[in-house]
Design a protein around this motif. Sequence first.
Motif, mmCIF file in Angstrom:
data_model
loop_
_atom_site.group_PDB
_atom_site.id
_atom_site.type_symbol
_atom_site.label_atom_id
_atom_site.label_comp_id
_atom_site.label_asym_id
_atom_site.label_seq_id
_atom_site.Cartn_x
_atom_site.Cartn_y
_atom_site.Cartn_z
ATOM 1 N N GLN A 17 0.798 -1.283 0.136
ATOM 2 C CA GLN A 17 -0.055 -0.159 0.076
ATOM 3 C C GLN A 17 0.782 1.321 -0.082
ATOM 4 O OE1 GLN A 17 -2.756 0.250 3.463
ATOM 5 N NE2 GLN A 17 -3.717 2.010 2.670
ATOM 6 N N ARG A 22 -3.346 0.445 -5.089
ATOM 7 C CA ARG A 22 -4.528 0.794 -4.673
ATOM 8 C C ARG A 22 -5.850 0.356 -5.367
ATOM 9 N NH1 ARG A 22 -6.950 6.097 -5.711
ATOM 10 N NH2 ARG A 22 -5.292 6.731 -6.984
ATOM 11 N N LYS A 24 -10.014 1.107 -6.016
ATOM 12 C CA LYS A 24 -11.151 2.381 -5.740
ATOM 13 C C LYS A 24 -12.363 1.638 -6.186
ATOM 14 C CE LYS A 24 -12.252 6.931 -6.670
ATOM 15 N NZ LYS A 24 -11.849 8.186 -7.294
ATOM 16 N N TYR A 44 -8.294 -0.190 -10.148
ATOM 17 C CA TYR A 44 -7.048 -0.510 -9.483
ATOM 18 C C TYR A 44 -5.942 0.087 -10.019
ATOM 19 C CZ TYR A 44 -6.233 -4.330 -12.830
ATOM 20 O OH TYR A 44 -5.746 -5.043 -13.948
ATOM 21 N N TRP A 120 -2.323 -7.352 -3.837
ATOM 22 C CA TRP A 120 -2.946 -6.094 -3.178
ATOM 23 C C TRP A 120 -4.679 -6.432 -3.157
ATOM 24 C CZ3 TRP A 120 -2.081 -2.577 0.288
ATOM 25 C CH2 TRP A 120 -3.345 -1.329 0.542
ATOM 26 N N GLY A 122 -8.325 -4.691 -2.307
ATOM 27 C CA GLY A 122 -9.105 -3.667 -1.910
ATOM 28 C C GLY A 122 -10.027 -3.653 -0.547
#
Length: 327
Positions: A17, A22, A24, A44, A120, A122
């Motif tokens: 992060q 990220r 969204k 992303y 990653w 979210g």
Amino acid sequence: MLHLVLILLSLSDVLTQDSNYRVKYADNQICAVRGFSVSIPCSYYYPTSKKVTQMLWCSMNSNKDWCQYPPYVYNSASNTKSDFEFTGDDKSNCTLLIHNVQFSYSGEYKFRFITNVDKWTGDPGVTLQVTDLKVSLIRLSGNGTLKPGDSLNLKCDVNCTQSSSQFVWSKNNELLPESGTVLHFPALTLRDSGNYTCTWKTSTASGSKTISLQVEGNNLEDPESPEDPELWLIWIIVYVIAGVIVIVTVISGAVIYKRRRVHAEDDSNLYTNVKQKKSESDHHGNIRQKKSESDYHGNIRQKQDVSDVYANVKMEEDNFNLYANVS
């Protein structure tokens, strides 16, 4: 040992992060109507030096961790087809489309992606709420069957907390100018009969429900014409055909009458001529007959004259003989 691994993986995500990774979501609360489709918009981000190798969507109903392990509702490494369709790409779009939504699909969903270096998830994810769309008939006046003059409302309702909802009404698949959750009928007419559909729309989902209205009564009670364009067309065609038949019938009758009259006049003239000729023939016949009678009488007269002459001669001859004898 297992807990240590999970902690290390979580730390790895935290470090990621800090490296501009990220996810969204466009909205953290989404509503869907059972039996219809819903879209979960998603984007992303990651360092441009990295390459995405795998994309995953998980439901927190069956996956209690950070989507690090199966089951997944979508896995780019699998060719399994289901109601969950990934409509994004391996660049920046991570949108998930869910078909034929069921109540069991309610819950939280998260997107996870893996690059050639990092991974990653979210978090927090998107909460999906599944509901039914209902259309209710509310009588304001009258009872029993629907009759002209009765008053009622059609109410469209969806038990959902999503904002920016839009309600659209249509009748027999024709869009109506009215909008909103309620369609009001202050005084029903026969032409209000039909199938009414309420369509609920948001930026991510839609659904519809249809209800039928049947207004019963004598057509004389409602002088207004049907508003269905197809019915209008049918009636126009019927009237045009009927008008053409009447016009053709009148014209045909007039032509037939005229022909019969001319024929009758011709027959009358022919009869008159024949009668006239017959009369002239009779006249000539009478003249001929009279002439023949005159000839006959003439012959008789002539014969009478000859007889008289002969008688006189005979008389004179007899007198002569008598006189000679006396001498």
